[in-house]
Design a protein around this motif. Structure first.
Motif, PDB file in Angstrom:
ATOM      1  N   THR A  91      39.364  40.839  29.142  1.00 44.97           N
ATOM      2  CA  THR A  91      39.538  41.816  30.219  1.00 44.97           C
ATOM      3  C   THR A  91      39.723  41.104  31.548  1.00 44.97           C
ATOM      4  N   ASP A 136      37.855  49.244  30.984  1.00 44.33           N
ATOM      5  CA  ASP A 136      37.122  48.878  29.769  1.00 44.33           C
ATOM      6  C   ASP A 136      36.683  50.092  28.955  1.00 44.33           C
ATOM      7  N   ASN A 156      35.803  44.183  33.327  1.00 44.68           N
ATOM      8  CA  ASN A 156      34.723  43.336  32.831  1.00 44.68           C
ATOM      9  C   ASN A 156      33.379  44.006  33.100  1.00 44.68           C
ATOM     10  N   GLU A 209      38.364  40.813  35.403  1.00 45.16           N
ATOM     11  CA  GLU A 209      37.111  41.087  36.093  1.00 45.16           C
ATOM     12  C   GLU A 209      37.356  41.606  37.498  1.00 45.16           C
ATOM     13  N   VAL A 223      39.008  37.213  31.929  1.00 48.53           N
ATOM     14  CA  VAL A 223      37.847  36.820  31.141  1.00 48.53           C
ATOM     15  C   VAL A 223      38.256  36.881  29.666  1.00 48.53           C
TER      16      VAL A 223
END
Length: 347
Positions: free
Chosen positions: A300, A258, A286, A302, A334
């Protein structure tokens, strides 16, 4: 003066209050009764114990079972990480299901603190130790744990001596790339968190998943679309600028964490491009302090910290057979707002 309920009620007193034998109380409170104790009797014993404020004698349990009703948890910086601390949440929840407590030590990666922590936990007769790492890597467990029930969490025991619980990196990389393919993208970039040659399992696995998804879609991997970063926003920024400078730039980018995606957002804004109207972005982790707060929110994968923590303690308690290789826990997708259909034709 207000009277207080005694905190030193005995098993004999619980038996008298419940109208059963002390042996029955022992079976119920030590969770060893099984079908030998009727449910109505079990509930009556538990109610009497609660009313009298009975607490089991931890010292006696240690003498009887060889354990003190404790699970040791040793992590490098897991407990202080803003998102990986959820591993502790999952481990603690599973321990509590069996009436056990989790003793957690955060070593900060200091070998001296780690050695002292393990010795202290073993001196307390813990039932076993969860040995956790902040990030997925191959490691060597300390010699002091070789003959102790141990589960390695969020990493792999390089020697294969201990059971390991890890995220499914390949499956996550495949799911991320597939989500972009399903949205209609055919020219998909990858900004990794390390070169696969580093041997870092997350970098190797996520890149493998990317390749497998493209191969299943009948697409070749264009090496010009693959950028080896270092997992930080600057690498996402630099990698995105390089990808978008290609004669045929990608319409979507899979960022292997991320923070890399955060850098990609900034690069696209610098270029006057919008997410997802011009370029779709998908991340991995996530990270709860980041992914939901990017604009637009980041789609994204998780990292299943709570589930992995739960599974580590469950594996420790059930003493299951050593599998071939680490147990892999799937990484759910997600969905937020950073992926859309491409609005231009890839070159």
């Amino acid at each position: 003066m207000t009277g207080r309920r005694s905190s030193t009620a005995t098993m004999h007193q619980v038996a008298a209050a419940a109208g059963v034998s002390q042996a029955t109380v022992s079976l119920v409170l030590n969770n060893t009764g099984g079908s030998r104790v009727a449910e109505s009797t079990r509930l009556r014993v538990l109610d009497a114990a609660r009313t009298l404020g009975y607490r089991p004698n931890a010292a006696a349990r240690t003498l009887r079972d060889g354990t003190a009703g404790l699970i040791g948890f040793v992590g490098d910086v897991v407990a202080s990480s803003p998102f990986a601390g959820r591993i502790v949440e999952g481990a603690q929840a599973r321990a509590w299901e069996d009436g056990l407590l989790l003793l957690t030590v955060n070593t900060g990666g200091d070998a001296g603190i780690e050695d002292a922590a393990i010795e202290a936990l073993l001196s307390h007769q813990v039932a076993g130790i969860v040995y956790a790492s902040m990030y997925h890597r191959k490691l060597t467990i300390p010699d002091s744990l070789i003959d102790v029930p141990t589960v390695v969490l969020n990493s792999e025991d390089a020697a294969g001596l201990a059971r390991s619980i890890v995220p499914d990196e390949v499956g996550g990389g495949l799911a991320a790339t597939q989500a972009l393919l399903d949205a209609g993208h055919r020219r998909i970039g990858l900004i990794n968190i390390e070169s696969p040659s580093s041997g870092l399992p997350a970098a190797v696995g996520r890149a493998q998943g990317y390749r497998e998804a493209l191969d299943a879609a009948g697409l070749d991997v264009d090496p010009r679309l693959v950028w080896d970063g270092d997992g930080n926003p600057q690498a996402g920024f630099d990698g995105t600028l390089a990808l978008m400078a290609l004669e045929a730039p990608p319409t979507a980018i899979f960022c292997a964490n991320d923070r890399t995606a955060w850098g990609a957002y900034q690069a696209l804004e610098t270029l006057g491009l919008a997410v997802p109207e011009d370029v779709s972005i998908i991340g991995f982790d996530n990270q709860e302090t980041l992914a939901p707060f990017l604009r637009p929110g980041l789609t994204t994968l998780e990292l299943p910290f709570v589930t992995m923590g739960w599974r580590a303690v469950d594996t420790l308690l059930n003493d299951s057979a050593q599998p071939d290789g680490p147990e892999q826990v799937s990484c759910p997708l997600v969905v937020r707002e950073s992926v859309a259909r491409p609005n231009r034709t890839a070159g």
